[in-house]
Design a protein around this motif. Sequence first.
Motif, PDB file in Angstrom:
ATOM      1  N   ARG A   1       0.848  -1.192   0.000  1.00 27.79           N
ATOM      2  CA  ARG A   1       0.000   0.000   0.000  1.00 27.79           C
ATOM      3  C   ARG A   1       0.884   1.243   0.000  1.00 27.79           C
ATOM      4  NH1 ARG A   1      -1.886  -0.477   4.852  1.00 27.79           N
ATOM      5  NH2 ARG A   1      -0.578   1.102   5.779  1.00 27.79           N
ATOM      6  N   MET A   2       0.513   2.222  -0.821  1.00 26.07           N
ATOM      7  CA  MET A   2       1.214   3.497  -0.820  1.00 26.07           C
ATOM      8  C   MET A   2       0.212   4.588  -1.146  1.00 26.07           C
ATOM      9  SD  MET A   2       4.617   4.768  -2.878  1.00 26.07           S
ATOM     10  CE  MET A   2       5.792   3.868  -1.886  1.00 26.07           C
ATOM     11  N   GLU A   3       0.118   5.575  -0.266  1.00 26.06           N
ATOM     12  CA  GLU A   3      -0.829   6.662  -0.442  1.00 26.06           C
ATOM     13  C   GLU A   3      -0.156   7.836  -1.148  1.00 26.06           C
ATOM     14  OE1 GLU A   3      -2.938   7.622   3.135  1.00 26.06           O
ATOM     15  OE2 GLU A   3      -3.190   5.513   3.635  1.00 26.06           O
ATOM     16  N   ASP A   4       0.015   7.709  -2.447  1.00 28.32           N
ATOM     17  CA  ASP A   4       0.647   8.749  -3.253  1.00 28.32           C
ATOM     18  C   ASP A   4       0.166   8.587  -4.683  1.00 28.32           C
ATOM     19  OD1 ASP A   4       2.697  10.122  -4.956  1.00 28.32           O
ATOM     20  OD2 ASP A   4       3.641  10.465  -3.006  1.00 28.32           O
ATOM     21  N   VAL A   5      -0.191   9.687  -5.329  1.00 28.01           N
ATOM     22  CA  VAL A   5      -0.687   9.603  -6.706  1.00 28.01           C
ATOM     23  C   VAL A   5       0.385   9.100  -7.668  1.00 28.01           C
ATOM     24  CG1 VAL A   5      -2.466  11.356  -6.380  1.00 28.01           C
ATOM     25  CG2 VAL A   5      -0.193  12.047  -7.153  1.00 28.01           C
ATOM     26  N   GLN A   6       1.653   9.235  -7.296  1.00 31.77           N
ATOM     27  CA  GLN A   6       2.746   8.772  -8.153  1.00 31.77           C
ATOM     28  C   GLN A   6       3.281   7.401  -7.728  1.00 31.77           C
ATOM     29  OE1 GLN A   6       5.754  11.798  -8.458  1.00 31.77           O
ATOM     30  NE2 GLN A   6       4.259  13.392  -8.853  1.00 31.77           N
ATOM     31  N   ALA A   7       2.555   6.719  -6.857  1.00 30.14           N
ATOM     32  CA  ALA A   7       3.004   5.428  -6.333  1.00 30.14           C
ATOM     33  C   ALA A   7       3.140   4.397  -7.449  1.00 30.14           C
ATOM     34  CB  ALA A   7       2.017   4.920  -5.296  1.00 30.14           C
ATOM     35  N   PRO A   8       4.135   3.523  -7.325  1.00 25.34           N
ATOM     36  CA  PRO A   8       4.209   2.383  -8.238  1.00 25.34           C
ATOM     37  C   PRO A   8       2.967   1.516  -8.029  1.00 25.34           C
ATOM     38  CG  PRO A   8       6.238   2.586  -6.951  1.00 25.34           C
ATOM     39  CD  PRO A   8       5.243   3.536  -6.363  1.00 25.34           C
ATOM     40  N   PRO A   9       2.620   0.696  -8.993  1.00 19.55           N
ATOM     41  CA  PRO A   9       1.467  -0.201  -8.825  1.00 19.55           C
ATOM     42  C   PRO A   9       1.670  -1.146  -7.640  1.00 19.55           C
ATOM     43  CG  PRO A   9       2.212  -0.183 -11.115  1.00 19.55           C
ATOM     44  CD  PRO A   9       3.242   0.556 -10.313  1.00 19.55           C
ATOM     45  N   MET A  10       0.578  -1.442  -6.946  1.00 18.44           N
ATOM     46  CA  MET A  10       0.650  -2.397  -5.848  1.00 18.44           C
ATOM     47  C   MET A  10       1.229  -3.703  -6.388  1.00 18.44           C
ATOM     48  SD  MET A  10      -0.432  -0.471  -3.520  1.00 18.44           S
ATOM     49  CE  MET A  10      -0.201   1.030  -4.474  1.00 18.44           C
ATOM     50  N   GLY A  11       2.076  -4.346  -5.609  1.00 15.09           N
ATOM     51  CA  GLY A  11       2.727  -5.574  -6.043  1.00 15.09           C
ATOM     52  C   GLY A  11       4.090  -5.346  -6.667  1.00 15.09           C
ATOM     53  N   THR A  12       4.454  -4.081  -6.918  1.00 15.37           N
ATOM     54  CA  THR A  12       5.773  -3.777  -7.485  1.00 15.37           C
ATOM     55  C   THR A  12       6.856  -4.213  -6.500  1.00 15.37           C
ATOM     56  OG1 THR A  12       4.911  -1.891  -8.718  1.00 15.37           O
ATOM     57  CG2 THR A  12       7.279  -1.932  -8.332  1.00 15.37           C
ATOM     58  N   LEU A  13       7.912  -4.804  -7.022  1.00 15.65           N
ATOM     59  CA  LEU A  13       9.051  -5.233  -6.204  1.00 15.65           C
ATOM     60  C   LEU A  13      10.115  -4.152  -6.211  1.00 15.65           C
ATOM     61  CD1 LEU A  13       9.397  -8.935  -7.390  1.00 15.65           C
ATOM     62  CD2 LEU A  13       8.068  -8.040  -5.475  1.00 15.65           C
ATOM     63  N   GLY A  14      10.902  -4.122  -5.135  1.00  9.68           N
ATOM     64  CA  GLY A  14      11.967  -3.139  -5.053  1.00  9.68           C
ATOM     65  C   GLY A  14      13.021  -3.541  -4.047  1.00  9.68           C
ATOM     66  N   THR A  15      14.095  -2.748  -4.000  1.00  9.52           N
ATOM     67  CA  THR A  15      15.223  -2.981  -3.108  1.00  9.52           C
ATOM     68  C   THR A  15      15.395  -1.785  -2.193  1.00  9.52           C
ATOM     69  OG1 THR A  15      16.300  -4.281  -4.848  1.00  9.52           O
ATOM     70  CG2 THR A  15      17.690  -3.523  -3.027  1.00  9.52           C
ATOM     71  N   VAL A  16      15.514  -2.053  -0.896  1.00 10.30           N
ATOM     72  CA  VAL A  16      15.757  -0.996   0.078  1.00 10.30           C
ATOM     73  C   VAL A  16      17.197  -0.513  -0.082  1.00 10.30           C
ATOM     74  CG1 VAL A  16      15.885  -0.452   2.538  1.00 10.30           C
ATOM     75  CG2 VAL A  16      14.089  -1.982   1.699  1.00 10.30           C
ATOM     76  N   GLU A  17      17.355   0.822  -0.202  1.00  8.24           N
ATOM     77  CA  GLU A  17      18.693   1.408  -0.295  1.00  8.24           C
ATOM     78  C   GLU A  17      19.170   1.918   1.057  1.00  8.24           C
ATOM     79  OE1 GLU A  17      18.314   4.334  -3.409  1.00  8.24           O
ATOM     80  OE2 GLU A  17      18.873   2.834  -4.914  1.00  8.24           O
ATOM     81  N   GLY A  18      18.232   2.127   1.986  1.00  9.69           N
ATOM     82  CA  GLY A  18      18.572   2.617   3.319  1.00  9.69           C
ATOM     83  C   GLY A  18      17.312   3.033   4.052  1.00  9.69           C
ATOM     84  N   VAL A  19      17.498   3.519   5.273  1.00 14.21           N
ATOM     85  CA  VAL A  19      16.398   4.012   6.105  1.00 14.21           C
ATOM     86  C   VAL A  19      16.807   5.388   6.613  1.00 14.21           C
ATOM     87  CG1 VAL A  19      15.029   3.618   8.188  1.00 14.21           C
ATOM     88  CG2 VAL A  19      15.747   1.669   6.788  1.00 14.21           C
ATOM     89  N   ASP A  20      15.928   6.387   6.426  1.00 16.67           N
ATOM     90  CA  ASP A  20      16.270   7.735   6.885  1.00 16.67           C
ATOM     91  C   ASP A  20      15.888   7.950   8.354  1.00 16.67           C
ATOM     92  OD1 ASP A  20      13.544   8.352   6.971  1.00 16.67           O
ATOM     93  OD2 ASP A  20      13.585   9.590   5.169  1.00 16.67           O
ATOM     94  N   ASP A  21      16.091   9.168   8.849  1.00 17.03           N
ATOM     95  CA  ASP A  21      15.855   9.474  10.265  1.00 17.03           C
ATOM     96  C   ASP A  21      14.385   9.542  10.641  1.00 17.03           C
ATOM     97  OD1 ASP A  21      18.556   9.528  10.776  1.00 17.03           O
ATOM     98  OD2 ASP A  21      18.733  11.699  10.530  1.00 17.03           O
ATOM     99  N   THR A  22      13.478   9.407   9.672  1.00 17.96           N
ATOM    100  CA  THR A  22      12.044   9.342   9.961  1.00 17.96           C
ATOM    101  C   THR A  22      11.529   7.912   9.825  1.00 17.96           C
ATOM    102  OG1 THR A  22      11.312   9.802   7.697  1.00 17.96           O
ATOM    103  CG2 THR A  22      11.732  11.706   9.130  1.00 17.96           C
ATOM    104  N   ALA A  23      12.433   6.955   9.700  1.00 22.02           N
ATOM    105  CA  ALA A  23      12.143   5.525   9.544  1.00 22.02           C
ATOM    106  C   ALA A  23      11.521   5.191   8.196  1.00 22.02           C
ATOM    107  CB  ALA A  23      11.283   4.987  10.687  1.00 22.02           C
TER     108      ALA A  23
END
Length: 73
Positions: A26-48
Amino acid sequence: MTFPNREIVERVRRDYPAGTRVELVRMEDVQAPPMGTLGTVEGVDDTASLLMNWDNGSHLNVIYGVDAVRKIE
């Protein structure tokens, strides 16, 4: 928006180290990738938030407490 405390940020960093593969639930953004899209975490920022490299070329971050992903084992 309430920012997560240091303990939460550190837990997210442990749970989602760079290189972790995830699937978008789930992603609440009009520019969000389609649900089910795969990806790789590059890091975690100070807001988690997860800094992402989605397989479709997007780099839209996963916002802690708003968006949802699941790890790909």
